[in-house]
Every structure is written in C-alpha cells, then in structure tokens.
Design an enzyme around this catalytic site. Structure first.
Site, PDB file in Angstrom:
ATOM      1  N   ASP A   1     -48.169 -61.057  -1.686  1.00 22.20           N
ATOM      2  CA  ASP A   1     -48.816 -62.348  -1.886  1.00 22.20           C
ATOM      3  C   ASP A   1     -48.729 -62.745  -3.359  1.00 22.20           C
ATOM      4  O   ASP A   1     -48.949 -61.913  -4.246  1.00 22.20           O
ATOM      5  CB  ASP A   1     -50.291 -62.206  -1.469  1.00 22.20           C
ATOM      6  CG  ASP A   1     -51.002 -63.537  -1.361  1.00 22.20           C
ATOM      7  OD1 ASP A   1     -50.519 -64.386  -0.593  1.00 22.20           O
ATOM      8  OD2 ASP A   1     -52.020 -63.719  -2.043  1.00 22.20           O
TER       9      ASP A   1
ATOM     10  N   GLU B   1     -38.488 -43.932  -3.722  1.00 20.90           N
ATOM     11  CA  GLU B   1     -38.918 -42.527  -3.601  1.00 20.90           C
ATOM     12  C   GLU B   1     -39.132 -42.175  -2.121  1.00 20.90           C
ATOM     13  O   GLU B   1     -38.692 -41.125  -1.647  1.00 20.90           O
ATOM     14  CB  GLU B   1     -40.225 -42.356  -4.391  1.00 20.90           C
ATOM     15  CG  GLU B   1     -40.828 -40.984  -4.320  1.00 20.90           C
ATOM     16  CD  GLU B   1     -42.290 -41.010  -4.796  1.00 20.90           C
ATOM     17  OE1 GLU B   1     -42.580 -41.672  -5.821  1.00 20.90           O
ATOM     18  OE2 GLU B   1     -43.120 -40.385  -4.118  1.00 20.90           O
TER      19      GLU B   1
HETATM   20  C1  GLC Z   1     -50.727 -67.096  -0.449  1.00 22.92           C
HETATM   21  C2  GLC Z   1     -51.057 -67.033   1.022  1.00 22.92           C
HETATM   22  C3  GLC Z   1     -52.178 -67.997   1.310  1.00 22.92           C
HETATM   23  C4  GLC Z   1     -53.383 -67.586   0.498  1.00 22.92           C
HETATM   24  C5  GLC Z   1     -53.049 -67.527  -0.980  1.00 22.92           C
HETATM   25  C6  GLC Z   1     -54.124 -66.843  -1.770  1.00 22.92           C
HETATM   26  O1  GLC Z   1     -50.173 -68.313  -0.811  1.00 22.92           O
HETATM   27  O2  GLC Z   1     -49.913 -67.312   1.782  1.00 22.92           O
HETATM   28  O3  GLC Z   1     -52.501 -68.026   2.675  1.00 22.92           O
HETATM   29  O4  GLC Z   1     -54.425 -68.515   0.699  1.00 22.92           O
HETATM   30  O5  GLC Z   1     -51.870 -66.791  -1.210  1.00 22.92           O
HETATM   31  O6  GLC Z   1     -54.120 -65.472  -1.531  1.00 22.92           O
END
Ligand code: GLC
Length: 570
Positions: free
Chosen positions: A234, A284
């Site tokens: 993310d 690893e």
């Molecule tokens: C990313 C995710 C989204 C989330 C954001 C904050 O863009 O896809 O759904 O709200 O990150 O974590």
C-alpha cells in the site's frame, strides 16, 4: 495514481515495435509473476461464512474452486488484520493477526494451504506508510512526553502560532482536512500535532527510525513463514517525508487530485532503501525453498519513467500501472498509455502490471457507460479482452468477471467511506465498487451470507439478481465465460503473456495489434461498425461479430498460423 508521462499525439509517433527486454526474458527460468493474472479479493465483500454481514477468510476459502475454474493464477487479499476499520482495514492495529470479524490465524493457515494445493498464489496487502491510531505504538506515543522515543516512531511536532494552535505545516490530507491532528497531553491540555496523510485514525509512521524498518521485517517474515507468496504494498511511494516537513507550495494538491502528488510528502529517495531491503528478504526465502516471491507496489508517482525507478532489479518486482485504469474510452488515449507503459517499464526488466478495476475506483461498466449501461457493459468487456491481450501481468477486481456495475445510488446514511465523512461530498467515494458479491439466488444477500443473518455491511441492490455467479456460470454469453476463455487462452497460447506487441494500421477509432507470430487483437472504440482486420471467425470476441465486421464497443482475438493483414505497419 499515475498520470501519463508524455501526453503527445500518438499519431505523431512512429508505430513502435515493442519488444520485451531480452535481458529480462533470457535470464533464468520463467518467473510466474511476470505474466500472471491475479484476482483481487476485497475480503469484507467476498463471502461471509459466519453470518455477521462481513466477508471473512473462511468464506474466501469456500470460493477457491470458483476462482480456480475462472483460471486466475492467484489472489490478492485486501487487509484482513485486526483493525478498527476506519478505512476498512487500511488502518491496522495488529499486523500479525486476523480481525476477529474476518476469522482467525487458523483460518488463514487453512486458506494458505488450500491455495497451495490448488496452485493459486497468495498475495497479502501490507500497509507500511501508516498504522491505526489504536496500534499499541501509537497509544504509547500518546501517553509519552513530547520528544520521547515513543513519539519518534511517528511524526509528532509542535504547532505554530503563539500557543501552538496552528498545524506544523500546511499539508492537507488525501481524504480531506488538514494532514495534522492535535493531541491532548497527559495533563489534559492541548499539546503536539501528529501527521496523517490519510485520516486522523491512520498516523504516518516515521521510516527514518530503525525500529520501524525492523518491525516491518518481522511482519514480512511472519506472513512469509505462514505461506504468503508475496505482498501488495500500500502507498509504496510514501513512507519517507521531507526531513524538515516544510510548507507545500500547493497544499491542496493531494486532496484536489486524490493522488499522491505533494513532492514533500511522497516519492522521497530514501524509500528505495526499503524496497531493496524487502527484496532481499524475498530473495532469501526464494533461495531457501525455490518459490519465487512477489512485491507489487501501489507506487503512485507522477510519471511512468519515475515508476521505473521502483522496478530496478533489486527493488519491487512490479508496480500497478494505473494509466489504463484512468484512461477514458478513447482509442488514441489507450494507444498512448499502452506505448508509455511498455516502453518505460521494459527498460527495468520488469513487466507491465495492468489494471482496469480495483477497490478504489468506479467500475469499468459504469466508468465507460457515458449514461448508457448497455454500452458500458459492452465497453468493459472489450477493455478486459484488450487488457488480457497485452504483454505483462494483469489484476482483476472481484465482480468484474460478473459485469457488476458501480452502485452509485447508495443512500447517504449507509455510506462508510472516510472520504465521504471527511469531505461531506460523494465525489470519489468508494462504497459503490465494494458492494458484497452476489453469488446466487433471487434476492439479497444473494448467497453472500446466510439468509437469516444480518444484512451485508453494504446493501446490495435488487438488480444484482441479474449478476449472480450462479447465473453467469450457466450463461455461456456471460462476462464470466469471456474472462474464463481469455484466461484459458493465455495459458495455452505462447503468444500471450510476455512477448512482443506490434501495432497494426487500423481505421480511426480502432486499435489493432499482434502478439507473437499468430495472435491479433482488435478493439473498436467507435460508435460505428468497422471492417474486421482479418478474415475468418475470431477465436474469442467480447460480443457478437458478424462476418467481416468489428461492431462498436467490441474487442476480438484472431489466431492464425501467420497473420499478414494488409497494411501492417511493421
Ligand atoms: C491505498 C488503498 C486505499 C486506502 C489508502 C490508505 O490507496 O488502496 O484503499 O484507503 O491506500 O491506506
């Protein structure tokens, strides 16, 4: 999200001969992720096995045969960790656990084992930029004094103004409002501020502290040891901020664009050290058991060329290429973003990771509809067939194989997206693409959960009855069968997956290209039928193709031992 790097008129450019980089394909055995098709499971909305109205891991497990039949190579699970769910799991309170509403670690182990038995890769979602305000680290930081080592794990700072009543800088949060919130100190007085690029319940971690890197190494190993094949990362261009946290010349940019564009908050050079470290951890594990692991980043940076920096051979394996997802239904636009992607990503030795739908975006069926749902459905099918003919990997979002539309008429009182609650506006809200899946039956919950349980966490519209998986499986003209056939052909035809793409000359509004030495894909973006680029019946088409024509909003694949259509530009 990415924006096109070269908004040039594609007609001004020579038709490219886009060969995959020899160095990447010639080196070593085929690596599964290079042309994999991964199915994104938004766990909350996939299958509720225990009747609490929320999808769970045991529910995912019961549907693995469905996914195997569809023919995907693996699944990516959106966050299922313990979380107060302010951003539906992207606010993680305990990274090494399963939220009790979604199951247990035992459920995870069983799911991982079944994925292994079925030959499905298992990709988890990891959220390193921020945690939950209920994470123990943040609770401890709130209790600790300004300047403490506990607060140093986040971005705490004194406010500006006489009494510190102004935020430390002018940054705005992606989901609306200031990017800073003020805390009450132990004595009850207003005190320092902390940074959150998303909601106040998602405090940003301070990646300049070694404890943060060490903790995420522990988390990665925890899930790798439990059988994960990789991670979707993310906000992979986040993590580090400018060390001085200065004011931004364009403070509203992130909020305005809903994109990570503040150059002081995103895409700092130090982040690349993190990906090198994570890559080394993956290598690893691969060296230990021979199983290739994957890091795929949500690396939203301004240009495709900048994204390439994340894909150097010792960094991320892949990064989502969002240009296609942001492209309007327009042949020239699609042509340009495909060129940009193949050209810029090819220089890295990685492959393009195509995506048309995900849990943050309006579904293609609605996005391309321009007010006409029938047209939207046809265009979405055609776009899918186009994407699945492109070189590289592709990610599908649950429900796109059922042709689900965006549910854009949810009443205000059921909306859960923090974007809505923080901005008061429905612009960009994401509930409509996250409606629990319709599996079977004529009425809600359509097999998503037990009939006698609580209603699903978001209401399903009555018209989902026409989109159930049960109906799709029995209707050979359904989107499900189109996807299944396309995925099957990707497996059996060596021309698909990695390999060269060559554009062909085509009438205005039509894109046509060949893959390898025998597969031709053409898409008609126009409103009039176009002549088919070759004679003969298509191998696969997104809609009916009367002899010799390619109808509007239709894509088709043809296969010949050797295609030599008239007017080939290469
Ligand atoms: C990313 C995710 C989204 C989330 C954001 C904050 O863009 O896809 O759904 O709200 O990150 O974590």
């Amino acid at each position: 999200m990415l924006r096109p790097s070269t908004p040039a008129d594609p007609s001004a450019r020579p038709a490219p001969d886009l060969l995959a980089p020899a160095a990447a394909t010639a080196a070593g055995p085929h690596r599964w992720w290079r042309d994999a098709v991964i199915y994104q499971v938004y766990v909350r909305s996939f299958q509720d096995s225990d009747g609490n109205g929320i999808g769970d891991l045991a529910g995912v497990r019961t549907r693995l045969p469905y996914l195997k039949r569809l023919g995907v190579d693996g699944i990516w699970l959106n966050p299922f960790y313990t979380s107060p769910q302010h951003d539906h799991g992207y606010d993680v309170a305990d990274y090494c656990s399963v939220d009790p509403r979604m199951g247990t670690l035992d459920d995870f182990d069983r799911l991982a084992e079944d994925c292994r038995l079925l030959g499905l890769k298992l990709i988890l979602d990891i959220v390193p930029n921020h945690c939950s305000s209920e994470h123990p680290w943040f609770r401890e930081a709130l209790q600790a004094a300004p300047g403490s080592s506990e607060r140093a794990l986040f971005h705490f700072a004194d406010g500006r103004g006489e009494r510190g009543e102004e935020p430390p800088n002018n940054w705005r949060a992606m989901f609306g409002g200031p990017a800073w919130s003020r805390v009450r100190e132990a004595d009850g007085t207003w005190g320092q501020w902390y940074l959150h690029l998303f909601t106040p319940e998602q405090p940003d971690l301070n990646w300049r502290r070694p404890e943060v890197a060490a903790e995420f190494e522990r988390i990665l190993r925890f899930w790798l040891d439990r059988g994960a094949d990789g991670f979707r990362i993310d906000v992979a261009a986040g993590l580090h901020k400018h060390p001085d946290l200065p004011d931004s010349p364009d403070p509203d940019a992130d909020e305005r664009t809903r994109d990570s564009v503040n150059p002081l908050a995103w895409n700092q050079p130090e982040v690349h050290q993190v990906w090198r470290h994570w890559r080394a951890i993956c290598e690893e594990y691969t060296a230990r058991d021979g199983r290739d692991r994957l890091l795929v980043g949500e690396a939203s940076v301004p240009t495709a060329a900048e994204q390439a920096a994340y894909l150097r051979p010792d960094e991320l394996h892949q990064a989502f290429f969002f240009h296609l997802l942001h492209a309007p239904w327009d042949a020239a636009h699609f042509h340009r973003v495909i060129d940009d992607a193949v050209r810029d990503i090819a220089t890295t030795g990685s492959t393009v990771t195509w995506v048309l739908n995900n849990h943050d975006q309006v579904r293609t069926t609605t996005r391309f509809a321009a007010g006409d749902p029938v047209r939207g459905a046809a265009r979405a099918r055609a776009a899918a067939l186009l994407m699945l003919a492109l070189p590289g990997a592709a990610y599908l979002y649950q429900g796109e194989e059922l042709g689900l539309p965006e549910v854009d008429d949810l009443p205000d009182e059921v909306l859960t997206d923090p974007i809505y609650h923080r901005t008061g506006s429905r612009t960009g809200i994401r509930d409509g693409c996250r409606i629990p899946l319709p599996w079977s039956g004529p009425q809600p919950p359509f097999g998503f959960g037990p009939h006698d349980g609580p209603q699903p966490w978001l209401p399903q519209p009555a018209y989902f009855a026409a989109h159930t998986a049960e109906r799709a499986l029995t209707d050979t003209a359904s989107s499900w069968h189109l996807y299944r056939e396309a995925l099957h052909l990707r497996r059996v035809l060596p021309q698909l997956g990695e390999g060269p793409l060559r554009w062909l000359e085509a009438p205005p509004g039509v894109l046509a290209f060949t893959r390898g030495d025998g597969l031709l894909c053409a898409v008609n973006f126009g409103d009039q039928a176009a002549p088919a680029p070759v004679d003969g019946e298509p191998l696969l088409a997104s809609g009916p193709c009367p002899a010799g024509t390619l109808p509007p909003a239709t894509a088709a694949w043809w296969m010949r031992a050797a295609i030599t259509p008239p007017g080939a530009s290469v």
